[in-house]
Design a protein around this motif. Structure first.
Motif, mmCIF file in Angstrom:
data_model
loop_
_atom_site.group_PDB
_atom_site.id
_atom_site.type_symbol
_atom_site.label_atom_id
_atom_site.label_comp_id
_atom_site.label_asym_id
_atom_site.label_seq_id
_atom_site.Cartn_x
_atom_site.Cartn_y
_atom_site.Cartn_z
ATOM 1 N N ARG A 65 0.834 -1.199 0.000
ATOM 2 C CA ARG A 65 0.000 0.000 0.000
ATOM 3 C C ARG A 65 0.874 1.257 0.000
ATOM 4 N N SER A 91 0.311 -2.300 -7.469
ATOM 5 C CA SER A 91 -0.360 -1.173 -6.828
ATOM 6 C C SER A 91 -0.320 0.095 -7.668
ATOM 7 N N PHE A 94 -3.545 2.110 -8.209
ATOM 8 C CA PHE A 94 -4.034 3.166 -7.339
ATOM 9 C C PHE A 94 -3.794 4.540 -7.960
ATOM 10 N N ALA A 97 -6.477 4.932 -10.608
ATOM 11 C CA ALA A 97 -7.772 5.151 -9.965
ATOM 12 C C ALA A 97 -7.858 6.548 -9.369
ATOM 13 N N THR A 109 -5.687 -5.421 -9.492
ATOM 14 C CA THR A 109 -4.441 -5.106 -8.799
ATOM 15 C C THR A 109 -4.014 -6.354 -8.040
ATOM 16 N N LEU A 117 -8.499 -1.331 -2.817
ATOM 17 C CA LEU A 117 -8.770 -0.599 -4.052
ATOM 18 C C LEU A 117 -10.270 -0.475 -4.273
ATOM 19 N N TYR A 121 -12.045 3.232 -4.199
ATOM 20 C CA TYR A 121 -12.498 3.708 -5.514
ATOM 21 C C TYR A 121 -13.683 2.863 -5.967
#
Length: 312
Positions: A65, A91, A94, A97, A109, A117, A121
Protein backbone atom coordinates in the motif's frame (compact mmCIF):
# COMPACT_ATOMS: atom_id res chain seq x y z
CA UNK A 1 12.73 -3.05 -8.27
CA UNK A 2 11.12 -6.15 -9.79
CA UNK A 3 8.00 -4.33 -11.01
CA UNK A 4 10.14 -1.56 -12.47
CA UNK A 5 12.54 -3.99 -14.17
CA UNK A 6 9.80 -5.98 -15.94
CA UNK A 7 9.07 -3.46 -18.76
CA UNK A 8 12.78 -2.93 -19.44
CA UNK A 9 13.44 -6.68 -19.51
CA UNK A 10 10.49 -7.58 -21.76
CA UNK A 11 10.21 -4.64 -24.14
CA UNK A 12 13.94 -4.43 -24.87
CA UNK A 13 13.80 -7.94 -26.33
CA UNK A 14 11.40 -6.89 -29.10
CA UNK A 15 12.96 -6.64 -32.55
CA UNK A 16 10.97 -6.09 -35.73
CA UNK A 17 12.80 -6.23 -39.07
CA UNK A 18 16.09 -5.86 -37.20
CA UNK A 19 15.03 -2.72 -35.36
CA UNK A 20 14.01 -2.22 -31.69
CA UNK A 21 10.25 -2.36 -31.28
CA UNK A 22 10.20 -0.09 -28.22
CA UNK A 23 12.22 2.54 -26.43
CA UNK A 24 11.77 2.39 -22.66
CA UNK A 25 12.31 5.48 -20.49
CA UNK A 26 12.11 5.41 -16.69
CA UNK A 27 10.94 8.62 -15.04
CA UNK A 28 9.97 9.92 -11.60
CA UNK A 29 8.59 13.14 -10.04
CA UNK A 30 12.02 13.97 -8.56
CA UNK A 31 14.96 12.76 -10.68
CA UNK A 32 17.96 11.50 -8.76
CA UNK A 33 18.55 8.74 -6.21
CA UNK A 34 15.50 6.64 -5.37
CA UNK A 35 15.13 4.41 -2.32
CA UNK A 36 13.90 0.90 -3.09
CA UNK A 37 13.12 -2.20 -1.08
CA UNK A 38 15.88 -4.69 -0.40
CA UNK A 39 18.58 -2.12 0.28
CA UNK A 40 19.29 -1.39 -3.38
CA UNK A 41 19.74 2.12 -4.70
CA UNK A 42 18.31 3.41 -7.97
CA UNK A 43 19.17 6.57 -9.90
CA UNK A 44 16.56 7.95 -12.33
CA UNK A 45 17.53 10.77 -14.69
CA UNK A 46 14.20 11.75 -16.22
CA UNK A 47 11.31 13.66 -14.69
CA UNK A 48 7.62 13.41 -15.51
CA UNK A 49 8.11 15.54 -18.63
CA UNK A 50 9.10 12.23 -20.27
CA UNK A 51 5.43 11.29 -20.40
CA UNK A 52 4.87 13.88 -23.11
CA UNK A 53 7.13 11.83 -25.41
CA UNK A 54 5.48 8.49 -24.67
CA UNK A 55 2.91 6.48 -26.59
CA UNK A 56 2.36 4.20 -23.58
CA UNK A 57 2.63 5.15 -19.91
CA UNK A 58 3.20 2.24 -17.53
CA UNK A 59 3.00 2.88 -13.78
CA UNK A 60 5.02 0.34 -11.81
CA UNK A 61 3.67 -0.41 -8.32
CA UNK A 62 5.46 -1.16 -5.08
CA UNK A 63 3.89 -4.46 -4.00
CA UNK A 64 2.35 -2.83 -0.92
CA UNK A 65 0.00 0.00 0.00
CA UNK A 66 1.16 3.54 -0.73
CA UNK A 67 -0.32 6.98 -1.29
CA UNK A 68 -0.07 8.05 -4.96
CA UNK A 69 2.12 11.10 -5.51
CA UNK A 70 -0.19 13.95 -6.64
CA UNK A 71 2.36 14.97 -9.29
CA UNK A 72 2.36 11.50 -10.80
CA UNK A 73 -1.43 11.36 -10.67
CA UNK A 74 -1.75 14.64 -12.55
CA UNK A 75 0.89 13.69 -15.12
CA UNK A 76 -0.85 10.38 -15.83
CA UNK A 77 -4.23 12.13 -16.06
CA UNK A 78 -2.81 14.58 -18.61
CA UNK A 79 -1.21 11.76 -20.60
CA UNK A 80 -4.56 9.99 -20.81
CA UNK A 81 -6.26 13.19 -21.92
CA UNK A 82 -3.65 13.45 -24.69
CA UNK A 83 -4.61 9.97 -25.92
CA UNK A 84 -1.72 7.97 -24.46
CA UNK A 85 -2.19 4.30 -23.65
CA UNK A 86 -2.09 3.90 -19.86
CA UNK A 87 -1.12 0.75 -17.95
CA UNK A 88 -0.17 -0.26 -14.43
CA UNK A 89 1.47 -3.13 -12.60
CA UNK A 90 0.49 -4.16 -9.07
CA UNK A 91 -0.36 -1.17 -6.83
CA UNK A 92 0.24 1.19 -9.73
CA UNK A 93 -3.51 0.80 -10.28
CA UNK A 94 -4.03 3.17 -7.34
CA UNK A 95 -2.43 5.96 -9.39
CA UNK A 96 -4.79 5.33 -12.31
CA UNK A 97 -7.77 5.15 -9.96
CA UNK A 98 -6.77 8.35 -8.14
CA UNK A 99 -6.56 10.08 -11.53
CA UNK A 100 -10.15 9.01 -12.23
CA UNK A 101 -9.09 6.91 -15.21
CA UNK A 102 -10.70 3.71 -13.92
CA UNK A 103 -14.14 5.12 -13.10
CA UNK A 104 -16.70 2.87 -14.76
CA UNK A 105 -13.95 0.59 -16.08
CA UNK A 106 -12.82 -2.93 -15.26
CA UNK A 107 -9.47 -3.12 -13.46
CA UNK A 108 -7.34 -5.32 -11.23
CA UNK A 109 -4.44 -5.11 -8.80
CA UNK A 110 -2.43 -7.39 -6.54
CA UNK A 111 -4.84 -9.64 -4.65
CA UNK A 112 -3.69 -8.47 -1.21
CA UNK A 113 -4.62 -4.90 -2.16
CA UNK A 114 -7.81 -5.67 -4.09
CA UNK A 115 -10.29 -5.00 -1.29
CA UNK A 116 -8.66 -1.69 -0.40
CA UNK A 117 -8.77 -0.60 -4.05
CA UNK A 118 -12.45 -1.52 -4.19
CA UNK A 119 -13.27 0.43 -1.03
CA UNK A 120 -11.27 3.54 -1.92
CA UNK A 121 -12.50 3.71 -5.51
CA UNK A 122 -16.01 2.21 -5.66
CA UNK A 123 -16.63 3.65 -9.14
CA UNK A 124 -14.35 1.05 -10.76
CA UNK A 125 -15.33 -2.54 -11.56
CA UNK A 126 -12.72 -4.59 -9.72
CA UNK A 127 -11.71 -7.95 -11.19
CA UNK A 128 -9.89 -9.21 -8.13
CA UNK A 129 -8.58 -12.57 -9.29
CA UNK A 130 -7.27 -12.21 -12.83
CA UNK A 131 -3.80 -11.66 -14.27
CA UNK A 132 -4.55 -8.44 -16.13
CA UNK A 133 -7.43 -6.45 -17.56
CA UNK A 134 -7.71 -4.22 -20.62
CA UNK A 135 -10.63 -1.81 -20.78
CA UNK A 136 -10.21 0.52 -23.74
CA UNK A 137 -6.87 2.33 -23.47
CA UNK A 138 -6.53 1.43 -19.78
CA UNK A 139 -4.68 -1.73 -18.74
CA UNK A 140 -4.02 -2.99 -15.23
CA UNK A 141 -2.06 -6.04 -14.08
CA UNK A 142 -2.17 -7.81 -10.74
CA UNK A 143 0.97 -8.43 -8.73
CA UNK A 144 4.57 -9.19 -9.51
CA UNK A 145 5.03 -11.64 -12.43
CA UNK A 146 1.60 -10.77 -13.86
CA UNK A 147 3.35 -7.64 -15.08
CA UNK A 148 5.24 -9.90 -17.49
CA UNK A 149 1.92 -11.20 -18.82
CA UNK A 150 0.68 -7.63 -19.31
CA UNK A 151 3.83 -6.60 -21.19
CA UNK A 152 3.55 -9.65 -23.46
CA UNK A 153 -0.12 -8.76 -24.05
CA UNK A 154 0.94 -5.25 -25.11
CA UNK A 155 3.54 -6.71 -27.48
CA UNK A 156 0.97 -9.10 -28.93
CA UNK A 157 -1.45 -6.21 -29.45
CA UNK A 158 1.22 -4.14 -31.20
CA UNK A 159 3.10 -6.79 -33.17
CA UNK A 160 1.16 -10.07 -32.97
CA UNK A 161 1.42 -13.39 -31.14
CA UNK A 162 4.45 -14.63 -33.10
CA UNK A 163 6.60 -11.70 -31.90
CA UNK A 164 5.21 -11.88 -28.35
CA UNK A 165 5.87 -15.59 -28.06
CA UNK A 166 9.38 -15.16 -29.43
CA UNK A 167 10.02 -12.56 -26.71
CA UNK A 168 8.62 -15.00 -24.15
CA UNK A 169 11.00 -17.70 -25.38
CA UNK A 170 13.98 -15.35 -25.23
CA UNK A 171 13.04 -14.26 -21.71
CA UNK A 172 12.45 -17.90 -20.62
CA UNK A 173 8.90 -17.17 -19.48
CA UNK A 174 5.52 -18.64 -20.37
CA UNK A 175 3.90 -17.77 -23.71
CA UNK A 176 1.23 -15.07 -23.79
CA UNK A 177 -1.55 -15.93 -21.35
CA UNK A 178 -5.07 -14.49 -21.56
CA UNK A 179 -5.78 -11.92 -18.87
CA UNK A 180 -8.84 -13.79 -17.63
CA UNK A 181 -6.69 -16.49 -16.05
CA UNK A 182 -6.65 -16.27 -12.27
CA UNK A 183 -3.71 -14.87 -10.35
CA UNK A 184 -3.05 -18.37 -9.03
CA UNK A 185 -3.12 -20.19 -12.39
CA UNK A 186 -0.10 -22.33 -13.18
CA UNK A 187 1.95 -21.75 -16.33
CA UNK A 188 0.10 -23.36 -19.23
CA UNK A 189 3.28 -24.82 -20.76
CA UNK A 190 6.30 -25.04 -18.46
CA UNK A 191 9.82 -24.45 -19.81
CA UNK A 192 11.38 -27.55 -21.32
CA UNK A 193 13.81 -29.38 -19.05
CA UNK A 194 15.71 -31.67 -21.41
CA UNK A 195 16.30 -32.53 -25.04
CA UNK A 196 15.78 -36.30 -25.33
CA UNK A 197 12.51 -35.62 -27.16
CA UNK A 198 13.69 -32.44 -28.89
CA UNK A 199 13.95 -34.02 -32.35
CA UNK A 200 10.45 -35.46 -32.04
CA UNK A 201 9.06 -32.13 -30.89
CA UNK A 202 10.67 -30.44 -33.88
CA UNK A 203 9.31 -33.08 -36.23
CA UNK A 204 5.82 -32.67 -34.76
CA UNK A 205 6.01 -28.89 -35.21
CA UNK A 206 6.76 -29.41 -38.90
CA UNK A 207 3.81 -31.78 -39.23
CA UNK A 208 1.08 -30.07 -37.22
CA UNK A 209 -1.28 -30.29 -40.20
CA UNK A 210 -1.23 -34.09 -39.97
CA UNK A 211 -3.38 -36.20 -37.59
CA UNK A 212 -0.50 -37.15 -35.30
CA UNK A 213 -1.07 -39.81 -32.65
CA UNK A 214 0.92 -41.02 -29.66
CA UNK A 215 1.98 -43.99 -31.77
CA UNK A 216 3.28 -41.65 -34.49
CA UNK A 217 5.31 -39.65 -31.96
CA UNK A 218 6.69 -42.78 -30.30
CA UNK A 219 7.62 -44.31 -33.66
CA UNK A 220 9.55 -41.16 -34.61
CA UNK A 221 11.34 -41.17 -31.24
CA UNK A 222 12.11 -44.89 -31.59
CA UNK A 223 10.63 -45.79 -28.20
CA UNK A 224 7.42 -47.23 -26.81
CA UNK A 225 4.38 -45.07 -26.18
CA UNK A 226 4.88 -45.54 -22.44
CA UNK A 227 8.53 -44.47 -22.58
CA UNK A 228 7.72 -41.50 -24.78
CA UNK A 229 4.98 -40.34 -22.42
CA UNK A 230 7.29 -40.62 -19.40
CA UNK A 231 10.18 -38.78 -21.07
CA UNK A 232 7.93 -36.16 -22.61
CA UNK A 233 6.30 -35.34 -19.29
CA UNK A 234 9.67 -35.19 -17.53
CA UNK A 235 10.98 -32.70 -20.09
CA UNK A 236 7.88 -30.64 -20.87
CA UNK A 237 5.77 -30.93 -17.73
CA UNK A 238 2.77 -32.03 -19.81
CA UNK A 239 1.71 -35.10 -21.76
CA UNK A 240 2.62 -35.38 -25.46
CA UNK A 241 -0.98 -34.76 -26.52
CA UNK A 242 -1.35 -31.72 -24.24
CA UNK A 243 1.85 -30.29 -25.70
CA UNK A 244 0.64 -31.04 -29.22
CA UNK A 245 -2.70 -29.30 -28.62
CA UNK A 246 -0.94 -26.23 -27.23
CA UNK A 247 1.25 -26.00 -30.34
CA UNK A 248 -1.76 -26.43 -32.65
CA UNK A 249 -3.58 -23.56 -30.95
CA UNK A 250 -0.49 -21.34 -31.10
CA UNK A 251 -0.14 -22.10 -34.82
CA UNK A 252 -3.82 -21.29 -35.34
CA UNK A 253 -3.37 -17.93 -33.59
CA UNK A 254 -0.43 -17.05 -35.82
CA UNK A 255 -2.39 -17.99 -38.96
CA UNK A 256 -5.37 -15.93 -37.83
CA UNK A 257 -3.09 -12.95 -37.31
CA UNK A 258 -0.95 -13.19 -40.42
CA UNK A 259 -3.22 -14.63 -43.13
CA UNK A 260 -6.73 -14.23 -44.52
CA UNK A 261 -7.26 -18.00 -44.79
CA UNK A 262 -10.85 -19.16 -44.19
CA UNK A 263 -11.37 -20.68 -40.76
CA UNK A 264 -11.71 -24.24 -42.07
CA UNK A 265 -8.34 -23.92 -43.80
CA UNK A 266 -6.76 -22.52 -40.65
CA UNK A 267 -8.17 -25.47 -38.70
CA UNK A 268 -6.75 -28.00 -41.18
CA UNK A 269 -3.37 -26.27 -41.39
CA UNK A 270 -2.82 -26.52 -37.64
CA UNK A 271 -4.32 -30.00 -37.26
CA UNK A 272 -7.49 -29.04 -35.42
CA UNK A 273 -9.66 -30.53 -38.14
CA UNK A 274 -12.73 -28.33 -38.50
CA UNK A 275 -13.72 -24.72 -37.95
CA UNK A 276 -15.99 -25.83 -35.10
CA UNK A 277 -13.11 -27.61 -33.40
CA UNK A 278 -10.90 -24.56 -33.87
CA UNK A 279 -13.58 -22.35 -32.36
CA UNK A 280 -14.04 -24.56 -29.31
CA UNK A 281 -10.34 -24.79 -28.51
CA UNK A 282 -9.64 -21.09 -29.09
CA UNK A 283 -12.57 -19.95 -26.95
CA UNK A 284 -11.41 -22.18 -24.10
CA UNK A 285 -7.83 -20.90 -24.39
CA UNK A 286 -8.37 -17.19 -25.07
CA UNK A 287 -12.04 -16.41 -24.46
CA UNK A 288 -12.31 -15.24 -28.09
CA UNK A 289 -13.85 -16.86 -31.16
CA UNK A 290 -11.54 -17.19 -34.19
CA UNK A 291 -13.29 -14.28 -35.91
CA UNK A 292 -13.02 -12.09 -32.83
CA UNK A 293 -9.38 -13.04 -32.34
CA UNK A 294 -8.58 -12.19 -35.96
CA UNK A 295 -10.43 -8.88 -35.71
CA UNK A 296 -8.42 -7.93 -32.62
CA UNK A 297 -4.96 -9.17 -33.55
CA UNK A 298 -4.76 -9.35 -37.35
CA UNK A 299 -1.54 -7.82 -38.72
CA UNK A 300 -2.74 -7.75 -42.33
CA UNK A 301 -2.63 -4.26 -43.75
CA UNK A 302 -0.74 -2.80 -40.77
CA UNK A 303 2.83 -1.61 -40.60
CA UNK A 304 4.76 -4.48 -39.08
CA UNK A 305 7.72 -2.38 -38.15
CA UNK A 306 6.04 0.48 -36.38
CA UNK A 307 7.76 1.52 -33.15
CA UNK A 308 6.22 2.55 -29.82
CA UNK A 309 8.02 4.32 -27.01
CA UNK A 310 6.97 3.50 -23.49
CA UNK A 311 7.57 5.43 -20.28
CA UNK A 312 7.40 3.70 -16.92
Amino acid sequence: MFNLAIPEMIFEKVEVDGRPGYEVTVCTPEPGPITTTGGLGLHVDRGLDALREADTVLVAGTGHRYEPDPRTVEAVREAAADGRRIASICSGAFVLAEAGLLDGRSATTYWELAEELRQRYPALDLKGDVLYVQDGQMMTASGYAAGIDLCLHIIRTDYGAAVANEVARRALVAPVRPGGQTQFTQTPLPPERGNACADTRGWAMRNLDKPLTLTDLARHAGVSVRTLTRRFHAESGVSPLQWLLHQRIERAKELLETTALPLDQVARACGLGTADSLRGHLVRRTGLTPSAYRAQFSRIGTAEARGTSSAA
